[in-house]
Design a protein around this motif. Sequence first.
Motif, PDB file in Angstrom:
ATOM      1  N   VAL A 239       0.844  -1.194   0.000  1.00  0.00           N
ATOM      2  CA  VAL A 239       0.000   0.000   0.000  1.00  0.00           C
ATOM      3  C   VAL A 239       0.881   1.247   0.000  1.00  0.00           C
ATOM      4  CG1 VAL A 239      -1.626   1.338   1.377  1.00  0.00           C
ATOM      5  CG2 VAL A 239      -1.985  -1.114   1.070  1.00  0.00           C
ATOM      6  N   SER A 240       1.927   1.221   0.813  1.00  0.00           N
ATOM      7  CA  SER A 240       2.797   2.393   0.877  1.00  0.00           C
ATOM      8  C   SER A 240       3.475   2.625  -0.473  1.00  0.00           C
ATOM      9  CB  SER A 240       3.845   2.225   1.978  1.00  0.00           C
ATOM     10  OG  SER A 240       4.782   1.233   1.609  1.00  0.00           O
ATOM     11  N   TYR A 241       3.847   1.532  -1.131  1.00  0.00           N
ATOM     12  CA  TYR A 241       4.486   1.610  -2.446  1.00  0.00           C
ATOM     13  C   TYR A 241       3.532   2.226  -3.470  1.00  0.00           C
ATOM     14  CZ  TYR A 241       6.633  -0.242  -6.740  1.00  0.00           C
ATOM     15  OH  TYR A 241       7.183  -0.396  -7.977  1.00  0.00           O
ATOM     16  N   VAL A 242       2.287   1.741  -3.435  1.00  0.00           N
ATOM     17  CA  VAL A 242       1.296   2.258  -4.385  1.00  0.00           C
ATOM     18  C   VAL A 242       1.024   3.733  -4.123  1.00  0.00           C
ATOM     19  CG1 VAL A 242      -1.112   2.070  -5.117  1.00  0.00           C
ATOM     20  CG2 VAL A 242       0.243   0.000  -4.749  1.00  0.00           C
ATOM     21  N   LEU A 243       0.992   4.107  -2.850  1.00  0.00           N
ATOM     22  CA  LEU A 243       0.756   5.512  -2.518  1.00  0.00           C
ATOM     23  C   LEU A 243       1.850   6.399  -3.112  1.00  0.00           C
ATOM     24  CD1 LEU A 243      -0.515   5.494   1.178  1.00  0.00           C
ATOM     25  CD2 LEU A 243      -1.754   6.175  -0.883  1.00  0.00           C
ATOM     26  N   VAL A 244       3.094   5.910  -3.054  1.00  0.00           N
ATOM     27  CA  VAL A 244       4.189   6.698  -3.627  1.00  0.00           C
ATOM     28  C   VAL A 244       4.016   6.810  -5.145  1.00  0.00           C
ATOM     29  CG1 VAL A 244       6.670   6.840  -3.990  1.00  0.00           C
ATOM     30  CG2 VAL A 244       5.792   6.134  -1.776  1.00  0.00           C
ATOM     31  N   ILE A 245       3.607   5.709  -5.771  1.00  0.00           N
ATOM     32  CA  ILE A 245       3.392   5.750  -7.225  1.00  0.00           C
ATOM     33  C   ILE A 245       2.315   6.773  -7.583  1.00  0.00           C
ATOM     34  CG2 ILE A 245       2.486   4.439  -9.185  1.00  0.00           C
ATOM     35  CD1 ILE A 245       3.933   2.050  -8.224  1.00  0.00           C
ATOM     36  N   LEU A 246       1.236   6.771  -6.797  1.00  0.00           N
ATOM     37  CA  LEU A 246       0.162   7.737  -7.056  1.00  0.00           C
ATOM     38  C   LEU A 246       0.676   9.161  -6.867  1.00  0.00           C
ATOM     39  CD1 LEU A 246      -2.898   5.987  -5.372  1.00  0.00           C
ATOM     40  CD2 LEU A 246      -2.217   6.005  -7.763  1.00  0.00           C
ATOM     41  N   ALA A 247       1.446   9.338  -5.790  1.00  0.00           N
ATOM     42  CA  ALA A 247       1.997  10.672  -5.536  1.00  0.00           C
ATOM     43  C   ALA A 247       2.897  11.094  -6.697  1.00  0.00           C
ATOM     44  CB  ALA A 247       2.773  10.681  -4.230  1.00  0.00           C
ATOM     45  N   GLU A 248       3.641  10.125  -7.219  1.00  0.00           N
ATOM     46  CA  GLU A 248       4.537  10.427  -8.336  1.00  0.00           C
ATOM     47  C   GLU A 248       3.735  10.912  -9.544  1.00  0.00           C
ATOM     48  OE1 GLU A 248       6.678   7.097  -9.913  1.00  0.00           O
ATOM     49  OE2 GLU A 248       8.286   8.376 -10.691  1.00  0.00           O
ATOM     50  N   ARG A 249       2.622  10.244  -9.814  1.00  0.00           N
ATOM     51  CA  ARG A 249       1.801  10.657 -10.957  1.00  0.00           C
ATOM     52  C   ARG A 249       1.324  12.083 -10.794  1.00  0.00           C
ATOM     53  NH1 ARG A 249      -1.905   5.479 -12.075  1.00  0.00           N
ATOM     54  NH2 ARG A 249      -0.195   4.067 -12.524  1.00  0.00           N
ATOM     55  N   VAL A 250       0.920  12.404  -9.551  1.00  0.00           N
ATOM     56  CA  VAL A 250       0.440  13.763  -9.302  1.00  0.00           C
ATOM     57  C   VAL A 250       1.562  14.770  -9.525  1.00  0.00           C
ATOM     58  CG1 VAL A 250      -0.413  15.320  -7.527  1.00  0.00           C
ATOM     59  CG2 VAL A 250      -1.303  12.987  -7.682  1.00  0.00           C
ATOM     60  N   VAL A 251       2.732  14.476  -8.942  1.00  0.00           N
ATOM     61  CA  VAL A 251       3.843  15.421  -9.031  1.00  0.00           C
ATOM     62  C   VAL A 251       4.314  15.571 -10.479  1.00  0.00           C
ATOM     63  CG1 VAL A 251       6.248  15.788  -8.381  1.00  0.00           C
ATOM     64  CG2 VAL A 251       4.581  15.091  -6.666  1.00  0.00           C
ATOM     65  N   GLU A 252       4.369  14.461 -11.198  1.00  0.00           N
ATOM     66  CA  GLU A 252       4.827  14.518 -12.588  1.00  0.00           C
ATOM     67  C   GLU A 252       3.916  15.406 -13.434  1.00  0.00           C
ATOM     68  OE1 GLU A 252       5.223  10.569 -14.018  1.00  0.00           O
ATOM     69  OE2 GLU A 252       7.400  10.564 -13.767  1.00  0.00           O
TER      70      GLU A 252
ATOM     71  N   LYS B  10      -6.391  14.822 -10.833  1.00  0.00           N
ATOM     72  CA  LYS B  10      -6.865  15.756  -9.808  1.00  0.00           C
ATOM     73  C   LYS B  10      -7.491  14.997  -8.644  1.00  0.00           C
ATOM     74  CE  LYS B  10      -7.754  20.075 -12.142  1.00  0.00           C
ATOM     75  NZ  LYS B  10      -8.727  20.683 -13.022  1.00  0.00           N
ATOM     76  N   VAL B  11      -8.306  14.002  -9.005  1.00  0.00           N
ATOM     77  CA  VAL B  11      -8.946  13.201  -7.962  1.00  0.00           C
ATOM     78  C   VAL B  11      -7.877  12.538  -7.100  1.00  0.00           C
ATOM     79  CG1 VAL B  11     -10.362  11.172  -7.517  1.00  0.00           C
ATOM     80  CG2 VAL B  11     -11.038  12.792  -9.277  1.00  0.00           C
ATOM     81  N   LEU B  12      -6.871  12.024  -7.766  1.00  0.00           N
ATOM     82  CA  LEU B  12      -5.772  11.376  -7.041  1.00  0.00           C
ATOM     83  C   LEU B  12      -5.111  12.349  -6.087  1.00  0.00           C
ATOM     84  CD1 LEU B  12      -3.859   9.169  -9.602  1.00  0.00           C
ATOM     85  CD2 LEU B  12      -4.951   8.496  -7.453  1.00  0.00           C
ATOM     86  N   ALA B  13      -4.849  13.559  -6.590  1.00  0.00           N
ATOM     87  CA  ALA B  13      -4.181  14.562  -5.771  1.00  0.00           C
ATOM     88  C   ALA B  13      -5.004  14.866  -4.534  1.00  0.00           C
ATOM     89  CB  ALA B  13      -3.961  15.837  -6.583  1.00  0.00           C
ATOM     90  N   ILE B  14      -6.294  15.033  -4.753  1.00  0.00           N
ATOM     91  CA  ILE B  14      -7.154  15.352  -3.612  1.00  0.00           C
ATOM     92  C   ILE B  14      -7.159  14.196  -2.618  1.00  0.00           C
ATOM     93  CG2 ILE B  14      -9.543  15.769  -2.935  1.00  0.00           C
ATOM     94  CD1 ILE B  14      -9.817  17.235  -5.696  1.00  0.00           C
ATOM     95  N   ALA B  15      -7.251  12.967  -3.156  1.00  0.00           N
ATOM     96  CA  ALA B  15      -7.291  11.799  -2.279  1.00  0.00           C
ATOM     97  C   ALA B  15      -6.013  11.713  -1.450  1.00  0.00           C
ATOM     98  CB  ALA B  15      -7.469  10.528  -3.110  1.00  0.00           C
ATOM     99  N   LEU B  16      -4.898  11.952  -2.104  1.00  0.00           N
ATOM    100  CA  LEU B  16      -3.617  11.891  -1.395  1.00  0.00           C
ATOM    101  C   LEU B  16      -3.551  12.933  -0.296  1.00  0.00           C
ATOM    102  CD1 LEU B  16      -0.778  11.304  -3.971  1.00  0.00           C
ATOM    103  CD2 LEU B  16      -1.093  10.168  -1.779  1.00  0.00           C
ATOM    104  N   ALA B  17      -3.927  14.161  -0.659  1.00  0.00           N
ATOM    105  CA  ALA B  17      -3.894  15.241   0.320  1.00  0.00           C
ATOM    106  C   ALA B  17      -4.774  14.894   1.505  1.00  0.00           C
ATOM    107  CB  ALA B  17      -4.372  16.540  -0.329  1.00  0.00           C
TER     108      ALA B  17
END
Lengths: 267, 345, 265
Positions: A239-252, B10-17
Amino acid sequence: MKRIDGRHLSLILWIVGFFLMWEFAAFLLDGVLHDPMAAKKLPYFHAVISETVLNADNILLQSALTALRAAEGFLIGALVGFLLALLMDLFGVVERMALPYLLASQMIPILGLAPIIFGLVKDLDMSRVTIAAYMTFFPVSLSLLSGFKSVDIEQRMLMRSYASSKFLYYRKLALPYSVPFLFNGLKIAAPMAMTASAFVDTLSTQNGIGSIIIVALYGGGTTGQFWPAVLAASLLGIVSYVLVILAERVVERFIPRAPKEAAGEAA
Amino acid sequence: MNSKKSKKIKVLAIALALAMTAALLASCAAKEEKPAGEGQTLDKITVQTLWVPQGQFAGLYIADARDYYEEEGIDIEILPGGTDVTPADQVENDVAQVGVLFYSSLLTYQEGGYDFINVFQNFQGSPQYLVAKKDTGIATGADLKGKKIGTWGAQWQVEFAALLGKYDLGDSDVTWVQQDYTMDQFINDEIDAASAMAYNEWLIANDEGWDESNTNIIDLNKEGTAMLEDCLFVKRDWAEANEDLLVRFLRATKKGWDYAIQNPEESGKLIFETGNSATEEHQIKMTEICGSYVQPEGATAGDIGKIDEAKAQQTIDFAKKYGLIKGDIALENSIDVSYWEKASS
Amino acid sequence: MKRRSVVSGMMVKLAPPVAFGVFVVGFIQLGLAYTLLNFKPMQLPPPSAVASAFIENFQAIARDSLVTVGPTLAGMIVGSLIGYLTAVFITRFPKGGFGLLYIMIAINSVPIVALAPIMNRWFTQPFPAKVSVVIIISMGAMAVNAFRGLSDLPDESRHLMRACDASNMEVFTKLRIPASLPYVFTALKINVSVAMMGTIIGEYFNDNTSGIGYMIKYTLRIGNRKAEGWAYILAAAIISILIYAALTLAQRRLVRWHASQRMGA
C-alpha cells in the motif's frame, strides 16, 4: 485504457498464482515431505486467511498503529533525506565529508541507537518515529543525490552559461530532472519505513504489528497471529508503495520532466 | 493529454492530500488521548519490565488491576519490554523510574557505571532450567561435556557456566548455540540441552509433548549454582529523593504479589486480558509457577521481595568467577534493603 | 606527473571526511555531546574507550567480521541479481510481468523481525539462514531501481535504434542495460547498508554464537561491555564503507560515459 486492463489482469494473475504456489508449497512440506515443522515454516495459505479473519479486528487495529508511525517516520525521513541530498549537491565538500558517516550511521543497530534516542526525546512514541525516520532517510538521500548528479552535462553547462542562479538551476533543471530518482528512493523507502516501524514496535511490546509478531513468536499459544501479522505487514508495504506511485503521478503532472518534455508518454 | 486523464489525476491529488491530513490529524489525536489522570495528588511512576505482559510480572499487573497503587497515591504505568531496548537504559534515561532486571544482569550495569540499586528481589532463586531429552543421557551437569547447549545471552549463560564449573568443565568443553527464545531447536534435536524458563519455555515444551516423562530437568537451585534473577531496581539518587514514594510503591507491589500467589487463576486471567501475550491457561500456570519463586515453600507473605543477602553475595561471587563482571562489587553498594523494610513494617 | 596528481587528488578527497571525523570524535570525546545533548557515556561510550576496545579485541572482531561479511556479500549479490533479472523480465514483458514487481515488494515488506526467525526455521545452518534474509531484503531496491533504469531511455537513442531497425535484443544489450547502470549502482549502494543490517539482525536469531550481530546483541544487552559493542558497530561501519568505496570505483570504471562521472569533483 486497454493496456491498463491488461496490467490489472496480470496483477490479479500474479497474485492468484502466488497464493496457489504458497498453498502448493505448504502442501509439499506438510503432505509430501511430512516436515514436523511444516506449520511453522510455511502454513497453508487458507489457514493463514482463516486466522486473519478470526483476529481481523486486532490485526487491523495494530496495523493502523504501525502504519501511522511509519507514515510519520517516512515523512520526516524523506524530508531529512531530501535536505541532505540538496546540501551534498550544493556543496561538494559536504558530500565528501558526510557521505561515509551517513553510511556508517546506518550501521548502528536499534539496540545501540535506542538508548541514545530515548535519552534525547524521552518519549516512547517520539522515539519510535525518530528511529523509523532514521532508518528511511538514507535511500531517499542517495537516490536524489544520484539524480542531481545525472543531470545532463550539456544542459548543466548551458544553464551555467546563462549565469543563472543556483535557485533557478535547481528549480528549472536539477529538481525536475531528479524527480524520477527521488520517487525511486521514496518507493524503496516507503516499504522500508513500514518494516522499520514494525521493528520499533518491539521497543515496548504494547501494540503494533511488530509487537504481535514478537509476542506470537515467543509466547505460548498465540502463535496463530504470527502469519496474519506477517501478511498484514506485507500488504502495508505494498500500500505504501502504491501511494508513492500515485503521488509520483500527481507530481509529474505539475513538474513535467524538463529533458523529455517533448516526448510525452507512450500511449 | 485528454481531460479524462487530468481529471483522474486531480482526484488522485485530492485523495492523497486527504489521506495525509487524516494521518496527521489521527496522530495528533492519538497523542492528546493520553489520560491526564484525574487526581492531581497521584504521583506518577513508570515501571519498565523485561518482556511482554505475562505472569512473570504478576505482582505489578495485579497491584495495578486491583488499584493497590492508586490506594498508595500512585499513578502507575507499566511499560512492557521488547527486544531492542533494555530496562536499565530506560531507567537511566528517566523514561521509567523502576525497572525489572535479573540481579546478575544488574551487576553488569553497576560495574558499567550506572548508579542503580536493587530494592526488591522478586525471585528468590533461579527459575531457569537446563532441559535435555532423556535419550541424550544428560541428567546432571557432569554429562554436558562435548554437548551443544542453547543459550540466550550473557546473563543466562553465566548460570550454566557456574553449573559447568561445579563439574570442572569450562567453556571449551561444550558448544554454545544461540537459542531463539523458542523450543524449536530442542524439539528438532539441533541442540542437546536447552535453556528453558520454568514458567515459560518449559510450558511450551510441555505443550509440544516434552515433559518429565521423556525429558530430564537440571534445576540450578538444586545444583546450588543458581543466581538471583528478577529484581526491582531504581537509580540511587532517585530513591534517596523519593523515599516515601518508593516505599509506597514497594508496599503495593508486595500486596500485588501476595494476591497473585493466593489467586493465581484470577490473576492469570487478568494478565491475559491485559496483554493477550499467551493463552489464558498459560498465563495462569505462569503466574502460579512464578509465585512459587516469589514466595518459596517455607516463606511467608511478609517475606515477599526480601533480598536474601547470602544469595545476593553468591550471585556476585559467581558473576565474578565466571566472567560476567570483571571487578569486585560490594554487596552494600549493590542492594539496599531499607526501602523494603520500611514497606514491610 | 600523473601519479603525483593522483596522490594529491586522494589527499584532497580524503581531507574533508577525515576533518569531519576528527570533529565528531572530538565533540564526543571532549564531553560536549554528553553535556549539550544529554548523551550518557555508559550508553554511548567515548571514542577513546571504543578505540581501545577495538584494539584490545581486534582478533575477535576480525574473526566475527569474517563470519558476517560472507553472508552479506553473498546475499547482496544474489538478491541484487534476482532483483535485476526481475526488472529485465518486467521490461521485456510489460503486460505479463507487471504484477511481479508487486509480489516482490510484498516479499520485501515482510518485517525483518519476522523474516529472520522464519529463515532460521527453514535453514538450520546459520549461513543459508542469513543469506536468505539478505537476498529477500535486497532484491526490492534493485528491482525498483533497475526497472526504472531499463525503461528510462533517452528518446533520441530510442528513435535512432528504431530507425536502424535494431532487434529487441540489440536494444537491450546496447541501450537498455547501459542506461540502467547508474540506477543499478544507486540500488547497490543502498543495498550495502540494507544487507549489512540484514545479516546483523539475522545473527540476532541464528544458531551461531559468533558474528558481528551476535556480539552486538551479546554485549549491548548487559551493562559493562558497551564499549566492546560499539567497537563491533565500528567494525560494521568500516566494512560497509569499504564495500561502498569498491562500488564507487567499479561505477567509475563501468559508467564513464554518464554525466555523474564526467563532471569531476
